[in-house]
Design a protein around this motif. Structure first.
Motif, PDB file in Angstrom:
ATOM      1  N   PRO A   1     -86.888  19.196 -43.371  1.00 48.11           N
ATOM      2  CA  PRO A   1     -88.263  18.773 -43.718  1.00 48.11           C
ATOM      3  C   PRO A   1     -88.322  17.948 -44.992  1.00 48.11           C
ATOM      4  N   GLU A   2     -87.299  18.081 -45.889  1.00 51.36           N
ATOM      5  CA  GLU A   2     -87.363  17.337 -47.135  1.00 51.36           C
ATOM      6  C   GLU A   2     -86.944  15.877 -46.972  1.00 51.36           C
ATOM      7  N   VAL A   3     -86.299  15.546 -45.836  1.00 57.08           N
ATOM      8  CA  VAL A   3     -85.865  14.163 -45.611  1.00 57.08           C
ATOM      9  C   VAL A   3     -87.053  13.343 -45.127  1.00 57.08           C
ATOM     10  N   ALA A   4     -87.164  12.128 -45.611  1.00 53.27           N
ATOM     11  CA  ALA A   4     -88.272  11.252 -45.219  1.00 53.27           C
ATOM     12  C   ALA A   4     -88.183  10.939 -43.739  1.00 53.27           C
ATOM     13  N   PRO A   5     -89.308  11.035 -43.026  1.00 51.05           N
ATOM     14  CA  PRO A   5     -89.281  10.721 -41.584  1.00 51.05           C
ATOM     15  C   PRO A   5     -88.812   9.296 -41.292  1.00 51.05           C
ATOM     16  N   ALA A   6     -89.100   8.363 -42.197  1.00 52.57           N
ATOM     17  CA  ALA A   6     -88.679   6.983 -41.958  1.00 52.57           C
ATOM     18  C   ALA A   6     -87.157   6.875 -41.920  1.00 52.57           C
ATOM     19  N   ARG A   7     -86.488   7.666 -42.766  1.00 49.02           N
ATOM     20  CA  ARG A   7     -85.031   7.622 -42.792  1.00 49.02           C
ATOM     21  C   ARG A   7     -84.435   8.164 -41.496  1.00 49.02           C
ATOM     22  N   VAL A   8     -84.995   9.283 -41.031  1.00 46.48           N
ATOM     23  CA  VAL A   8     -84.515   9.839 -39.757  1.00 46.48           C
ATOM     24  C   VAL A   8     -84.826   8.890 -38.608  1.00 46.48           C
ATOM     25  N   LEU A   9     -86.008   8.257 -38.664  1.00 46.21           N
ATOM     26  CA  LEU A   9     -86.388   7.322 -37.608  1.00 46.21           C
ATOM     27  C   LEU A   9     -85.469   6.111 -37.596  1.00 46.21           C
ATOM     28  N   LEU A  10     -85.020   5.671 -38.780  1.00 43.64           N
ATOM     29  CA  LEU A  10     -84.092   4.551 -38.851  1.00 43.64           C
ATOM     30  C   LEU A  10     -82.770   4.911 -38.174  1.00 43.64           C
ATOM     31  N   ARG A  11     -82.255   6.129 -38.462  1.00 42.06           N
ATOM     32  CA  ARG A  11     -81.018   6.557 -37.803  1.00 42.06           C
ATOM     33  C   ARG A  11     -81.200   6.631 -36.291  1.00 42.06           C
ATOM     34  N   ALA A  12     -82.350   7.137 -35.838  1.00 41.56           N
ATOM     35  CA  ALA A  12     -82.606   7.228 -34.400  1.00 41.56           C
ATOM     36  C   ALA A  12     -82.682   5.842 -33.764  1.00 41.56           C
ATOM     37  N   ALA A  13     -83.285   4.874 -34.485  1.00 37.13           N
ATOM     38  CA  ALA A  13     -83.395   3.517 -33.945  1.00 37.13           C
ATOM     39  C   ALA A  13     -82.013   2.872 -33.816  1.00 37.13           C
ATOM     40  N   VAL A  14     -81.155   3.097 -34.828  1.00 42.96           N
ATOM     41  CA  VAL A  14     -79.788   2.566 -34.751  1.00 42.96           C
ATOM     42  C   VAL A  14     -79.031   3.196 -33.584  1.00 42.96           C
ATOM     43  N   LEU A  15     -79.196   4.507 -33.418  1.00 42.55           N
ATOM     44  CA  LEU A  15     -78.549   5.194 -32.303  1.00 42.55           C
ATOM     45  C   LEU A  15     -79.055   4.664 -30.959  1.00 42.55           C
ATOM     46  N   LEU A  16     -80.347   4.402 -30.874  1.00 45.20           N
ATOM     47  CA  LEU A  16     -80.922   3.868 -29.634  1.00 45.20           C
ATOM     48  C   LEU A  16     -80.381   2.471 -29.338  1.00 45.20           C
ATOM     49  N   ALA A  17     -80.283   1.625 -30.373  1.00 49.08           N
ATOM     50  CA  ALA A  17     -79.783   0.263 -30.157  1.00 49.08           C
ATOM     51  C   ALA A  17     -78.329   0.279 -29.712  1.00 49.08           C
ATOM     52  N   PHE A  18     -77.485   1.072 -30.398  1.00 44.97           N
ATOM     53  CA  PHE A  18     -76.086   1.150 -30.005  1.00 44.97           C
ATOM     54  C   PHE A  18     -75.944   1.752 -28.607  1.00 44.97           C
ATOM     55  N   GLY A  19     -76.738   2.748 -28.291  1.00 44.10           N
ATOM     56  CA  GLY A  19     -76.671   3.351 -26.963  1.00 44.10           C
ATOM     57  C   GLY A  19     -77.025   2.362 -25.873  1.00 44.10           C
ATOM     58  N   ARG A  20     -78.042   1.525 -26.117  1.00 44.68           N
ATOM     59  CA  ARG A  20     -78.418   0.514 -25.122  1.00 44.68           C
ATOM     60  C   ARG A  20     -77.302  -0.495 -24.914  1.00 44.68           C
ATOM     61  N   VAL A  21     -76.633  -0.902 -25.975  1.00 47.37           N
ATOM     62  CA  VAL A  21     -75.514  -1.846 -25.841  1.00 47.37           C
ATOM     63  C   VAL A  21     -74.365  -1.214 -25.074  1.00 47.37           C
ATOM     64  N   ILE A  22     -74.052   0.027 -25.389  1.00 45.91           N
ATOM     65  CA  ILE A  22     -72.961   0.713 -24.689  1.00 45.91           C
ATOM     66  C   ILE A  22     -73.300   0.878 -23.214  1.00 45.91           C
ATOM     67  N   ALA A  23     -74.552   1.193 -22.897  1.00 48.35           N
ATOM     68  CA  ALA A  23     -74.962   1.338 -21.494  1.00 48.35           C
ATOM     69  C   ALA A  23     -74.829   0.018 -20.742  1.00 48.35           C
ATOM     70  N   GLN A  24     -75.166  -1.088 -21.402  1.00 47.13           N
ATOM     71  CA  GLN A  24     -75.030  -2.386 -20.749  1.00 47.13           C
ATOM     72  C   GLN A  24     -73.568  -2.721 -20.500  1.00 47.13           C
ATOM     73  N   LEU A  25     -72.683  -2.393 -21.451  1.00 45.79           N
ATOM     74  CA  LEU A  25     -71.249  -2.615 -21.237  1.00 45.79           C
ATOM     75  C   LEU A  25     -70.721  -1.761 -20.077  1.00 45.79           C
ATOM     76  N   GLY A  26     -71.205  -0.523 -19.992  1.00 43.52           N
ATOM     77  CA  GLY A  26     -70.816   0.311 -18.854  1.00 43.52           C
ATOM     78  C   GLY A  26     -71.282  -0.253 -17.530  1.00 43.52           C
ATOM     79  N   GLU A  27     -72.495  -0.816 -17.528  1.00 43.46           N
ATOM     80  CA  GLU A  27     -73.009  -1.450 -16.305  1.00 43.46           C
ATOM     81  C   GLU A  27     -72.123  -2.621 -15.882  1.00 43.46           C
ATOM     82  N   LEU A  28     -71.710  -3.440 -16.835  1.00 45.41           N
ATOM     83  CA  LEU A  28     -70.832  -4.561 -16.519  1.00 45.41           C
ATOM     84  C   LEU A  28     -69.484  -4.077 -16.006  1.00 45.41           C
TER      85      LEU A  28
END
Length: 565
Positions: free
Chosen positions: A148-175
């Motif tokens: 709870p002491e961590v800023a939500p924006a910081r956690v959201l930034l990590r989640a956004a990076v994880l989402l972007a990398f996951g989408r790229v990895i999924a596209q490579l798997g599709e190819l």
């Protein structure tokens, strides 16, 4: 507008990945190494409070034991540990560790990325995106609840990076899966239907594979005969649809229809996608691709739209094809889904490389047909000179003998009957000679008519009632049809000459890639001696199949001939 490659059915590629033992063992080994490493970190380098670290250690230890069991005993693993549950369990364990430790350290993130990679490489874009979204949601919730002491924006930034990398990895798997499916299709096109049965069945099988690969409604092949380029009937069209017959012959079409289906320039690869109904200015395209300068350019939208309406398709792809002496186009039309640029270029590769095996079969088929025509003519002449002339002499002798017999002679009726039988045999031999000189037909009605004619002849000569039970829509082509006629004739002859049955049934069915012929006759209840019909077995083996004899349920003997298609 840029049209992305279409999502394709990946069941076949996924099944191949699941059956690859080496790949599965590699994934299990990596998962075990990551889990053991996380256990060591939890023991030696924990940063959270004692109870939280103990909970994480218990979760990781239990999961490490499960991973070790899966790796060491791959054949003894329970069903629930197979398939998609594995990488989904990785995500759940990672979320549990994050929630227990209270901070997002490196190992939960490694597990999350590992789960996304495995899901994408094995099951493609859809499963990869699904696991990525679930991963991001679980990671974000676990981090927000335990930090709870961590800023939500910081956690959201990590989640956004994880989402972007996951989408790229999924596209490579599709190819990765798409490349595997394309290689599998090209390999299958070089292992087309049995060449003994001619080019018609081989071409139909190849077009059906192409249609199924693109999940389209129809696949069409339009070819022009260069020797009749400016004559009526110079273009021939073959159309394959889902659940269609196993043999689709090429039919001549009108020159105007051919021009509509062959838009200029004829050397371009074409792609057409109909615009959305609600947004006429967006979502559609009419493109052409040429080898020089190897770029996509706009194409005349009017002609492609007319062709799409003619095909009843929302989108279609088309590529030029050279098949033997003919030139034309192969067209894949989809009624509901949109095809893409990658689909069109791969269709061009299929037209250039994948149909070469069928082209060789076509060449060999024409050579074999010419040789067979000469051989049939020779057989017909030999049949006329040896058998027909002898029967004509026998008929003349019997007729002379009838004239010598007095009207009251008790043998007069039998002699007249012999003269009639001799005349019928001569007529049958002449029909066989004419059929031997002519090319065999591929029409379904002619094939069924020939079967029923065989049954009627057996009933007339032997008094055995023969019933023909052919599956609706059964189409066998000329070569296979001729072989089936020989097999059925031999089977009926065996029933009439070697059994006391008063009736018999001939059933023809196509089950998958196998033609099954059942010749069924009842017996008197006493089990007949074991036998193997030699002629039927030899014909079946020559076609790559087999013949077996078995007992039916109601005092029946069943001779089954199976021929691979």
């Amino acid at each position: 507008m840029v049209i992305a490659d279409s999502p394709l059915n990946k069941d076949a590629a996924c099944a191949a990945a699941q059956s690859d033992v080496v790949y599965s063992q590699l994934v299990a080994r990596i998962r075990l190494v990551l889990t053991v490493s996380a256990v060591l970190v939890a023991i030696l380098d924990h940063a959270g409070p004692g109870p939280a670290n103990l909970t994480a250690l218990m979760v990781l230890s239990a999961y490490a034991l499960l991973c070790a069991a899966v790796y060491l005993c791959p054949r003894c693993q329970p069903r629930w540990t197979r398939g998609k549950l594995r990488h989904r369990l990785d995500v759940a364990v990672s979320a549990a560790v994050v929630a227990a430790v209270g901070q997002a350290d490196i190992f939960p993130l490694v597990f999350l990325f590992f789960a996304i990679v495995v899901a994408s490489l094995r099951y493609g874009l859809a499963e990869g995106v699904r696991v990525t979204i679930a991963t991001v949601l679980l990671y974000y919730l676990a981090a927000m609840l335990t930090l709870p002491e961590v800023a939500p924006a910081r956690v959201l930034l990590r989640a956004a990076v994880l989402l972007a990398f996951g989408r790229v990895i999924a596209q490579l798997g599709e190819l990765h899966i798409l490349a595997a499916r394309r290689q599998a299709l090209l390999r299958e096109l070089n292992q087309v239907a049995n060449p003994r049965f001619g080019v018609e069945r081989s071409m139909t099988a190849a077009l059906e594979k192409i249609r199924a690969f693109f999940m389209a409604d129809s696949c069409l092949m339009l070819l022009a005969d260069p020797e009749q380029e400016h004559e009526r009937g110079a273009h021939f069209l073959r159309t394959v649809r889902a659940d269609g017959p196993t043999v689709v012959p090429a039919i001549p079409i009108d020159a105007a229809l051919a021009r509509a289906m062959l838009p200029e320039p004829r050397t371009h690869v074409l792609l057409y996608v109909r615009a959305w109904r609600c947004w006429r200015a967006f979502g559609g395209c009419a493109l052409g691709y040429a080898d020089e300068p190897a770029t996509w350019t706009g194409h005349a939208c009017g002609s492609l739209r007319e062709l799409a309406e003619l095909l009843g398709a929302a989108s279609f792809i088309s590529a030029p094809v050279n098949f033997g002496r003919g030139k034309g186009r192969i067209i894949v039309a989809a009624g509901t889904r949109h095809l893409g640029r990658g689909d069109a270029l791969f269709l061009a590769r299929i037209a250039e490389q994948g149909l070469r095996a069928i082209e060789r079969i076509d060449l060999l088929d024409r050579i074999a047909s010419d040789a067979a025509a000469l051989e049939r003519k020779k057989i017909a002449l030999d049949l006329h000179d040896s058998a027909i002339q002898s029967y004509i002499g026998l008929q003349l002798g019997l007729a002379a003998l009838c004239r010598k017999a007095a009207p009251g002679n008790p043998l007069a009726a039998d002699l007249d009957r012999l003269v009639t039988i001799a005349a019928d045999v001569i007529g049958q031999l002449r029909d066989e000679a004419r059929r031997a000189c002519a090319a065999p037909g591929a029409d379904q009605s002619m094939f069924l008519a020939a079967l029923r004619r065989q049954a009627a002849q057996a009933s007339s000569a032997y008094g055995v009632a023969i019933r023909i039970d052919a599956a609706p829509g059964l189409a066998l082509g000329d070569r296979l049809g001729a072989e089936v006629l020989h097999i059925v004739r031999e089977g009926i002859s065996n029933v009439c000459r070697h059994t006391s049955a008063g009736s018999a049934t001939v059933a023809l069915r196509c089950a998958g890639a196998t033609l099954r012929i059942d010749i069924i006759n009842p017996h008197d209840g006493a089990t007949p001696p074991r036998f193997q019909p030699r002629s039927l077995s030899e014909r079946a083996v020559a076609l790559g199949g087999a013949a077996v004899v078995r007992e039916g349920g109601a005092n029946e003997t069943i001779v089954t001939v199976e021929i691979p298609l």
